[in-house]
Design a protein around this motif. Structure first.
Motif, mmCIF file in Angstrom:
data_model
loop_
_atom_site.group_PDB
_atom_site.id
_atom_site.type_symbol
_atom_site.label_atom_id
_atom_site.label_comp_id
_atom_site.label_asym_id
_atom_site.label_seq_id
_atom_site.Cartn_x
_atom_site.Cartn_y
_atom_site.Cartn_z
ATOM 1 N N ASN A 166 -6.805 -21.769 10.761
ATOM 2 C CA ASN A 166 -7.087 -21.247 12.324
ATOM 3 C C ASN A 166 -5.981 -19.986 12.484
ATOM 4 N N ILE A 167 -4.798 -20.136 11.828
ATOM 5 C CA ILE A 167 -4.074 -18.975 11.814
ATOM 6 C C ILE A 167 -4.583 -17.859 11.331
ATOM 7 N N LEU A 168 -5.377 -17.819 10.139
ATOM 8 C CA LEU A 168 -6.372 -16.606 9.840
ATOM 9 C C LEU A 168 -7.169 -16.005 10.776
ATOM 10 N N GLY A 169 -8.109 -17.116 11.622
ATOM 11 C CA GLY A 169 -8.797 -16.716 12.360
ATOM 12 C C GLY A 169 -8.248 -15.955 13.621
ATOM 13 N N ARG A 170 -6.817 -16.352 14.123
ATOM 14 C CA ARG A 170 -6.177 -15.643 14.898
ATOM 15 C C ARG A 170 -5.776 -14.203 14.371
ATOM 16 N N PHE A 171 -5.505 -14.191 13.116
ATOM 17 C CA PHE A 171 -5.358 -12.699 12.654
ATOM 18 C C PHE A 171 -6.392 -11.842 12.628
ATOM 19 N N LEU A 172 -7.821 -12.460 12.817
ATOM 20 C CA LEU A 172 -8.941 -11.598 12.843
ATOM 21 C C LEU A 172 -9.157 -11.087 14.238
ATOM 22 N N SER A 173 -8.205 -11.409 15.162
ATOM 23 C CA SER A 173 -8.668 -11.029 16.732
ATOM 24 C C SER A 173 -7.115 -10.085 16.997
ATOM 25 N N ASN A 174 -6.575 -9.711 15.702
ATOM 26 C CA ASN A 174 -5.132 -8.647 15.967
ATOM 27 C C ASN A 174 -5.808 -7.280 15.868
ATOM 28 N N ARG A 175 -5.107 -6.636 16.865
ATOM 29 C CA ARG A 175 -5.509 -5.169 16.702
ATOM 30 C C ARG A 175 -5.101 -4.518 15.293
ATOM 31 N N ASP A 176 -4.093 -4.771 14.760
ATOM 32 C CA ASP A 176 -3.797 -4.297 13.531
ATOM 33 C C ASP A 176 -4.828 -4.470 12.461
ATOM 34 N N ASN A 177 -5.389 -3.399 11.932
ATOM 35 C CA ASN A 177 -6.577 -3.294 10.803
ATOM 36 C C ASN A 177 -5.885 -4.071 9.557
ATOM 37 N N ASN A 178 -4.588 -3.734 9.270
ATOM 38 C CA ASN A 178 -4.338 -4.317 8.050
ATOM 39 C C ASN A 178 -4.100 -5.830 8.166
ATOM 40 N N ILE A 179 -3.506 -6.181 9.227
ATOM 41 C CA ILE A 179 -3.590 -7.867 9.462
ATOM 42 C C ILE A 179 -4.915 -8.443 9.314
ATOM 43 N N ARG A 180 -5.951 -7.803 9.996
ATOM 44 C CA ARG A 180 -7.584 -8.379 9.832
ATOM 45 C C ARG A 180 -7.936 -8.223 8.282
ATOM 46 N N TYR A 181 -7.652 -7.218 7.773
ATOM 47 C CA TYR A 181 -8.067 -7.132 6.499
ATOM 48 C C TYR A 181 -7.503 -8.204 5.669
ATOM 49 N N VAL A 182 -6.268 -8.338 5.515
ATOM 50 C CA VAL A 182 -5.740 -9.430 4.725
ATOM 51 C C VAL A 182 -6.075 -10.784 5.146
ATOM 52 N N ALA A 183 -6.535 -11.061 6.414
ATOM 53 C CA ALA A 183 -7.165 -12.342 6.909
ATOM 54 C C ALA A 183 -8.336 -12.416 6.203
ATOM 55 N N LEU A 184 -9.275 -11.427 6.332
ATOM 56 C CA LEU A 184 -10.498 -11.549 5.617
ATOM 57 C C LEU A 184 -10.372 -11.880 4.238
ATOM 58 N N ASN A 185 -9.515 -11.264 3.399
ATOM 59 C CA ASN A 185 -9.152 -11.411 2.064
ATOM 60 C C ASN A 185 -8.947 -12.654 1.677
ATOM 61 N N MET A 186 -7.904 -13.535 2.778
ATOM 62 C CA MET A 186 -7.513 -14.827 2.460
ATOM 63 C C MET A 186 -8.633 -15.931 2.712
ATOM 64 N N LEU A 187 -9.367 -15.457 3.661
ATOM 65 C CA LEU A 187 -10.636 -16.427 4.243
ATOM 66 C C LEU A 187 -11.618 -16.540 2.787
ATOM 67 N N MET A 188 -11.700 -15.185 2.248
ATOM 68 C CA MET A 188 -12.771 -15.484 0.864
ATOM 69 C C MET A 188 -12.092 -16.362 0.188
ATOM 70 N N LYS A 189 -10.820 -16.422 -0.330
ATOM 71 C CA LYS A 189 -10.185 -17.387 -0.995
ATOM 72 C C LYS A 189 -10.400 -18.946 -0.411
ATOM 73 N N ALA A 190 -10.138 -18.943 0.858
ATOM 74 C CA ALA A 190 -10.201 -20.068 1.421
ATOM 75 C C ALA A 190 -11.549 -20.998 1.426
ATOM 76 N N ILE A 191 -12.779 -20.222 1.125
ATOM 77 C CA ILE A 191 -14.141 -20.684 1.154
ATOM 78 C C ILE A 191 -14.047 -21.793 0.147
ATOM 79 N N THR A 192 -13.607 -21.412 -0.931
ATOM 80 C CA THR A 192 -13.719 -22.454 -2.217
ATOM 81 C C THR A 192 -13.009 -23.553 -1.800
#
Length: 431
Positions: free
Chosen positions: A289-315
């Motif tokens: 849920n924290i990563l989901g919150r990051f996806l709504s952030n204006r900062d592209n760097n934060i959104r990118y690392v959130a997407l990266n971490m979510l890819m690992k979280a899928i497993t």
């Protein structure tokens, strides 16, 4: 000069000779005499040992140290140590610190083996700055010669009890590197130090305002992050250590504010630790849920690392990631969300709910989000997700069309429930 002083019969005669010599040396200093500078300083060293004031020669020491010749440098360093009598200890600490810095930067395996006992001894030195530099130097040594790791286990563990943040952060880093090169060190720290590290992190999370460590309202975020990284290593593959740190991880995840970079950095590391330690369903949902919150952030760097971490979280927990599917799809379409944090449930209501949506031209975010959507697709959700992706294909720019088309075609072919649906989707893509 030495012969003249030793031939004096009385103290008065000796003082007269010293005054005369000092006057001559002062004159040479004012004339900037290069040839006799080191000899004049040698005279001053002898006069100093007799107990006479020689502070006027201190700058000459520095000039000699800066010269290119070895004899001049040698006299300069000797003079500096002797003439700065009131600061001898400070000077010695400075020299030890310099030596540790040099060793930490350039030491070879042979140097590491020879000097490891000295560095190990300095980890217990009375001055905190020396202990800090010794810890950093130890990291270099164990990387060069992993066999020496066992020698540093006990001294490193003692650094974890430090109150001085500079020493503590280097101690935590030393323990982290020891765990990476030695299974013996990992077991030792896991058994003996996990509770202490949890207590340190808890004390920091609950500590009052401390101006010397405060960054954006958070006490020492750098130390927060180092502690979380070490706890991640200790909790990985060990249920007892993971149970010990669950409460403090939940506290950090809920208490740290995400409106500043320092807070986001801590939350990101906290999420990484939660996803790496042994299974705790509630904590993992909180982390995602924290990563989901990051996806709504204006900062592209934060959104990118959130997407990266979510890819690992899928497993680890694909179902929890699926709840943020709508937000991820918005990233594929190239929308960012202004200042408002949007609950993921709202994102499924369509585009007319009233949040700020701005076109985002960052192609790396769209590609990463597309990769994540690709991993989220299964037989049960392939139809709605394909529909969304084809809609975004119509609006996407020319550069992104090729990547998106390839992904859609791959998904349709892989998960198609029936031939007629497959043909319909391919026709839509082609048109």
């Amino acid at each position: 000069m030495i012969r003249a002083i030793r031939s004096c019969k009385t103290a008065a005669e000796e003082r007269a000779v010293v005054r005369k010599e000092c006057a001559a040396i002062r004159a040479a200093i004012s004339e900037n005499d290069q040839d006799y500078r080191h000899r004049n300083l040698a005279k001053l060293m002898f006069i100093h040992m007799l107990g006479y004031p020689t502070h006027f020669g201190q700058m000459e020491c520095l000039k000699l140290i800066a010269s290119s010749g070895f004899p001049e440098k040698r006299i300069g360093y000797l003079g500096l140590m002797l003439l700065l009598d009131e600061r001898q200890e400070v000077l010695m600490l400075y020299i030890i610190g310099l030596a540790l810095c040099a060793l930490g930067n350039i030491c070879s395996a042979e140097m590491a083996r020879d000097l490891a006992p000295e560095v190990e001894r300095l980890l217990q030195f009375r001055d905190p700055n020396i202990r800090k530099k010794a810890a950093l130097c130890s990291i270099r040594i164990i990387k060069k010669v992993p066999d020496l790791a066992e020698n540093f286990i006990n001294p490193a563990a003692s650094l974890l009890r430090e109150k001085h943040h500079g020493v503590l952060i280097t101690g935590v880093q030393l323990c982290t590197d020891l765990c990476k090169v030695s299974s013996e060190a990992l077991e030792y720290f896991r058994e003996k130090c996990t509770e202490g590290l949890v207590k340190t992190l808890k004390d920091m999370a609950n500590s009052p305002y401390a101006p010397e460590y405060d960054i954006a309202g958070i006490t020492d975020p750098f130390l927060h992050i180092r502690l979380l990284k070490l706890l991640r290593i200790l909790g990985q593959g060990d249920a007892d250590a993971s149970d010990c740190m669950n409460d403090i991880l939940a506290q950090v995840a809920t208490k740290i504010e995400s409106n500043k970079n320092a807070g986001n950095a801590i939350l990101y590391e906290c999420v990484g630790t939660i996803m790496s330690i042994e299974d705790n369903g509630g904590l993992r949902v909180l982390a995602i849920n924290i990563l989901g919150r990051f996806l709504s952030n204006r900062d592209n760097n934060i959104r990118y690392v959130a997407l990266n971490m979510l890819m690992k979280a899928i497993t680890v927990d694909a179902q929890a990631v699926q709840r943020h599917r709508a937000t991820i799809l918005e990233c594929v379409k190239g929308f960012s969300f202004g200042d408002i944090v949007i609950p993921s449930i709202c994102l499924g209501l369509g585009s007319g709910v009233g949040w700020n949506r701005n076109w985002d031209s960052d192609a790396s975010i769209r590609k990463k989000a597309l990769d994540l959507v690709y991993l989220l697709v299964n037989e049960s959700n392939v139809k709605p997700l394909t529909k969304e992706l084809i809609e975004s294909l119509e609006a996407s720019d020319q550069e992104f069309k090729g990547v998106l088309t390839a992904k859609i075609c791959s998904l349709v072919e892989k998960f198609s429930p029936e031939k007629i649906w497959y043909i319909d989707q391919m026709l839509k893509v082609l048109s």
